[in-house]
Write a protein that holds these residues in place. Structure first.
Motif, PDB file in Angstrom:
ATOM      1  N   GLN A  56      43.675  26.934  37.576  1.00 25.26           N
ATOM      2  CA  GLN A  56      43.759  28.172  38.093  1.00 25.26           C
ATOM      3  C   GLN A  56      42.149  28.659  38.447  1.00 25.26           C
ATOM      4  O   GLN A  56      41.481  27.786  37.878  1.00 25.26           O
ATOM      5  N   VAL A  57      41.970  28.836  39.626  1.00 20.39           N
ATOM      6  CA  VAL A  57      40.266  29.013  39.449  1.00 20.39           C
ATOM      7  C   VAL A  57      40.013  30.678  39.826  1.00 20.39           C
ATOM      8  O   VAL A  57      41.404  31.434  40.499  1.00 20.39           O
ATOM      9  N   GLN A  58      38.846  30.834  39.862  1.00 18.91           N
ATOM     10  CA  GLN A  58      38.744  32.759  39.197  1.00 18.91           C
ATOM     11  C   GLN A  58      37.316  32.393  40.647  1.00 18.91           C
ATOM     12  O   GLN A  58      36.726  31.554  40.816  1.00 18.91           O
ATOM     13  N   LEU A  59      37.386  33.636  41.146  1.00 18.24           N
ATOM     14  CA  LEU A  59      37.360  34.114  42.819  1.00 18.24           C
ATOM     15  C   LEU A  59      36.063  35.244  42.139  1.00 18.24           C
ATOM     16  O   LEU A  59      36.882  36.030  41.681  1.00 18.24           O
ATOM     17  N   VAL A  60      35.278  35.028  42.226  1.00 15.93           N
ATOM     18  CA  VAL A  60      33.985  36.577  41.888  1.00 15.93           C
ATOM     19  C   VAL A  60      33.611  36.943  43.355  1.00 15.93           C
ATOM     20  O   VAL A  60      32.434  35.800  43.586  1.00 15.93           O
ATOM     21  N   GLU A  61      33.192  37.799  43.902  1.00 17.94           N
ATOM     22  CA  GLU A  61      32.339  38.155  44.910  1.00 17.94           C
ATOM     23  C   GLU A  61      31.578  39.364  44.881  1.00 17.94           C
ATOM     24  O   GLU A  61      31.522  39.751  43.517  1.00 17.94           O
ATOM     25  N   SER A  62      30.780  39.553  46.065  1.00 18.62           N
ATOM     26  CA  SER A  62      29.462  39.983  46.010  1.00 18.62           C
ATOM     27  C   SER A  62      28.605  40.324  46.390  1.00 18.62           C
ATOM     28  O   SER A  62      29.307  40.132  48.185  1.00 18.62           O
TER      29      SER A  62
END
Length: 119
Positions: free
Chosen positions: A1-7
């Motif tokens: 599982q890969v988590q992605l967090v944008e900003s």
């Protein structure tokens, strides 16, 4: 599982610039940026393969630049000469084998960051 967090989203005037960032929790073959304006379908903006090969939507060519820092597992989207029609929620995506603009094959998606461009 890969988590992605944008900003990095925000509000700017037409002609302005913004840089979006997306931190990934794991390794993937390809990462990309997509966007979805109100009432419209999500569309591809730009993708980048692990070897650095990039693809851009015609609407952003010459204005947007996708890049990645593999050491930091971070994806960027530098957006210059922004237009009101660039207003949308921008999503980061990642996949272990696919690198096109179709939506279904992408395995991992971030929550999105809002970009608003005023005229």
């Amino acid at each position: 599982q890969v988590q992605l967090v944008e900003s990095g989203g925000g509000s700017v005037q037409s002609g302005g610039s913004l840089r979006l960032s997306c931190v990934a929790s794991g390794y993937t073959y390809c990462m990309g940026w997509f966007r979805q304006a109100p009432g419209k379908q999500r569309e591809g903006v730009a993708t980048i393969e692990i070897n650095g090969r990039t693809t851009y939507a015609d609407s952003v060519k010459g204005r947007f630049t996708i890049s990645q820092d593999n050491a930091k597992n971070t994806l960027y989207l530098q957006m210059n000469s922004l237009k009101p029609e660039d207003t949308a929620m921008y999503y980061c995506a990642a996949d272990r084998s696919y690198c096109g603009f179709l939506l279904n094959p992408w395995d991992y998606w971030g929550q999105g960051t809002q970009v608003t461009v005023s005229s």
